[in-house]
Design an enzyme around this catalytic site. Structure first.
Site, PDB file in Angstrom:
ATOM      1  N   CYS A  16       0.865  -1.185   0.000  1.00  0.00           N
ATOM      2  CA  CYS A  16       0.000   0.000   0.000  1.00  0.00           C
ATOM      3  C   CYS A  16       0.899   1.233   0.000  1.00  0.00           C
ATOM      4  O   CYS A  16       2.065   1.155  -0.385  1.00  0.00           O
ATOM      5  CB  CYS A  16      -0.962  -0.011   1.189  1.00  0.00           C
ATOM      6  SG  CYS A  16      -0.160   0.156   2.791  1.00  0.00           S
ATOM      7  N   ARG A  17       0.388   2.358   0.423  1.00  0.00           N
ATOM      8  CA  ARG A  17       1.183   3.583   0.407  1.00  0.00           C
ATOM      9  C   ARG A  17       2.279   3.559   1.466  1.00  0.00           C
ATOM     10  O   ARG A  17       3.434   3.856   1.194  1.00  0.00           O
ATOM     11  CB  ARG A  17       0.279   4.809   0.607  1.00  0.00           C
ATOM     12  CG  ARG A  17       1.029   6.133   0.455  1.00  0.00           C
ATOM     13  CD  ARG A  17       0.115   7.332   0.564  1.00  0.00           C
ATOM     14  NE  ARG A  17      -0.069   7.818   1.909  1.00  0.00           N
ATOM     15  CZ  ARG A  17       0.843   8.444   2.634  1.00  0.00           C
ATOM     16  NH1 ARG A  17       2.043   8.647   2.169  1.00  0.00           N
ATOM     17  NH2 ARG A  17       0.582   8.862   3.847  1.00  0.00           N
TER      18      ARG A  17
END
Length: 98
Positions: A60-61
């Site tokens: 993810c980020r």
């Protein structure tokens, strides 16, 4: 279990599946080459898109959502890891994006 961006890069092109669980709007920053995009909110309904016999790395980020994704995948019988630091760490390390 956690895996570093460098360890993830070493597995590109192998039998490991990389799943990017960010939202579509976040993908403008680039994805890991060969990664499959399945937003975290859709993961449960789309598990059949992944091969249960191959390991999965969730991305993810920053690493929080991917940890939740790895837990969900593990509970569903997959061998899953989360990439520490997410795409922020991937880009910081100068690794390629698609």
């Amino acid at each position: 279990m956690d895996i570093t961006p460098q360890q993830t890069a070493e597995r590109l092109g192998g039998d490991t599946q990389i799943v990017d669980v960010r939202e579509a709007a976040e993908l403008a920053d680039g994805m890991i080459p060969g990664a499959r995009h399945i937003p975290l909110g859709d993961l449960g309904a789309r598990l059949d898109e992944l091969d249960r016999s191959r390991p999965v790395i969730a991305v993810c980020r920053s690493g929080r959502r991917s940890a939740a994704a790895a837990d969900q995948l593990t509970a569903a019988g997959y061998s899953a890891q989360t990439m520490v630091g997410g795409m922020l760490a991937w880009r910081s390390a100068g690794l390629p994006t698609a």
